[in-house]
Write an enzyme that holds these catalytic residues in place. Structure first.
Site, PDB file in Angstrom:
ATOM      1  N   THR A 227     -21.909  47.402  24.787  1.00 25.23           N
ATOM      2  CA  THR A 227     -22.822  46.898  25.828  1.00 25.23           C
ATOM      3  C   THR A 227     -22.255  47.136  27.229  1.00 25.23           C
ATOM      4  OG1 THR A 227     -21.778  44.721  25.904  1.00 25.23           O
ATOM      5  CG2 THR A 227     -23.576  45.015  24.312  1.00 25.23           C
ATOM      6  N   GLY A 228     -20.933  47.279  27.314  1.00 30.28           N
ATOM      7  CA  GLY A 228     -20.278  47.443  28.617  1.00 30.28           C
ATOM      8  C   GLY A 228     -19.793  46.118  29.192  1.00 30.28           C
TER       9      GLY A 228
ATOM     10  N   LYS B  38      -8.780  38.934  26.251  1.00 25.99           N
ATOM     11  CA  LYS B  38     -10.233  38.760  26.255  1.00 25.99           C
ATOM     12  C   LYS B  38     -10.659  37.717  25.220  1.00 25.99           C
ATOM     13  CE  LYS B  38     -12.949  41.926  24.079  1.00 25.99           C
ATOM     14  NZ  LYS B  38     -13.575  43.241  23.896  1.00 25.99           N
TER      15      LYS B  38
HETATM   16  C1  R5P Z   1     -13.541  45.367  20.769  1.00 27.34           C
HETATM   17  O1  R5P Z   1     -12.516  44.737  20.600  1.00 27.34           O
HETATM   18  C2  R5P Z   1     -13.556  46.775  21.270  1.00 27.34           C
HETATM   19  O2  R5P Z   1     -12.268  47.273  21.462  1.00 27.34           O
HETATM   20  C3  R5P Z   1     -14.320  46.879  22.559  1.00 27.34           C
HETATM   21  O3  R5P Z   1     -13.645  46.154  23.564  1.00 27.34           O
HETATM   22  C4  R5P Z   1     -15.707  46.329  22.389  1.00 27.34           C
HETATM   23  O4  R5P Z   1     -16.339  46.922  21.290  1.00 27.34           O
HETATM   24  C5  R5P Z   1     -16.510  46.595  23.636  1.00 27.34           C
HETATM   25  O5  R5P Z   1     -17.772  46.026  23.478  1.00 27.34           O
HETATM   26  P1  R5P Z   1     -18.704  45.761  24.720  1.00 27.34           P
HETATM   27  O6  R5P Z   1     -18.802  47.035  25.488  1.00 27.34           O
HETATM   28  O7  R5P Z   1     -20.008  45.354  24.101  1.00 27.34           O
HETATM   29  O8  R5P Z   1     -18.101  44.654  25.515  1.00 27.34           O
END
Ligand code: R5P
Length: 284
Positions: free
Chosen positions: A216-217, A185
């Site tokens: 936020t998802g 990612k």
């Molecule tokens: C970040 O590295 C965490 O492991 C999660 O992937 C992150 O906090 C998810 O954030 P969001 O839901 O805003 O994409």
């Protein structure tokens, strides 16, 4: 051991109580009209080993953790263990830009002030345990319990959206008895992420995306799109800590076949309890 349940996790504290058979300490926790916290421990805890169950997110809960642990120490508890189902500020786990606060360290240094031991659940980075210098920190993972839950849902493949979640996906996949892999990612801004293309063996399969946190998802949404594009039959998501900021839960529910989290942050998707993992650590 006696349990003091703060305001953040009443359901989780109830499960812990059932599993451990530890009596709950009567505490009066309320707010003054100006919003400041009032706390009183009614039972005598002098000479007792006590365990304060309280997350440190959002900020009000962090303050309640400090007030309750200090109170337990002041009342003469033989030992104070802080159980932190969700440790806030874990994502600021280093100094990314010169001049920034290393907030995970700041929190650890303050949290340890009145505790002998801390139990944290699925920290964003396990290395944060090393920031506790005056208290023993035990890190527990609910991922095997998530994996068992996924097995009941016949999940055939587990996907971590980034390298950071790969170890958690491995633990869940081992318990579920299925394959796993991770994507790569890149965060573009607070709400948007991109993911490097990767061939995934998911055609016709029931897949679950596993992450430590859903905020936020955006991360889960992007990973679910990659899975659908490659022919996954159904896509589920599960995390340890369901923060679900800014309408993230409703948005994801529209895109997924199922959305689950644990009770480290109690919310409508909390289908799995972290209590068993925490109880194991406490009883050891
Ligand atoms: C970040 O590295 C965490 O492991 C999660 O992937 C992150 O906090 C998810 O954030 P969001 O839901 O805003 O994409």
């Amino acid at each position: 051991m006696k349990l003091i349940s703060g305001s953040s996790n009443p359901n989780l504290s109830g499960h812990l109580l059932d599993l451990m058979g530890a009596p709950i300490v009567e505490a009066e926790i309320r707010r003054f009209p100006d919003g400041e916290l009032y706390a009183r421990i009614v039972d005598d805890i002098s000479g007792e080993d006590v365990c304060v169950v309280q997350s440190t997110y959002p900020d009000d809960n962090a303050l309640e953790f400090l007030i309750l642990t200090q109170l337990a120490q002041d009342l003469g508890a033989a030992s104070v263990t802080g159980v932190i189902p969700y440790f806030g500020y874990a994502r600021q786990d280093r100094v990314f830009k010169a001049g920034e606060s290393f907030t995970a360290r700041t929190m650890a240094r303050h949290i340890q002030m009145a505790v002998d031991r801390v139990v944290c659940v699925n920290l964003h980075k396990e290395a944060i345990t090393e920031e506790f210098t005056d208290a023993r920190c035990t890190h527990v993972s609910v991922m095997p319990h998530i994996g068992e839950f996924m097995k009941q849902h016949d999940i055939q493949y587990i996907l971590a959206p980034d390298k950071g979640a790969a170890e958690y996906a491995r633990q869940a996949a081992e318990a579920a008895g299925c394959e796993y892999t991770n994507l790569e990612k890149k965060r573009l801004d607070g709400r948007t992420v991109s993911m490097a293309p990767k061939d995934l063996d998911v055609k016709g399969k029931k897949v679950c995306i596993i992450d430590d946190i859903i905020a936020t998802g955006g991360t889960i949404l992007r990973a679910s799109q990659a899975l659908r594009e490659q022919g996954a039959e159904s896509v589920f998501a599960c995390c340890a800590h369901g923060l679900f900021t800014g309408g993230g839960r409703k948005m994801l529910e529209k895109h997924l076949d199922g959305l689950y989290s644990t009770d480290t942050i109690e919310n409508p998707t909390s289908s799995i309890s972290a209590a068993a993992a925490i109880a194991d650590a406490l009883l050891k």
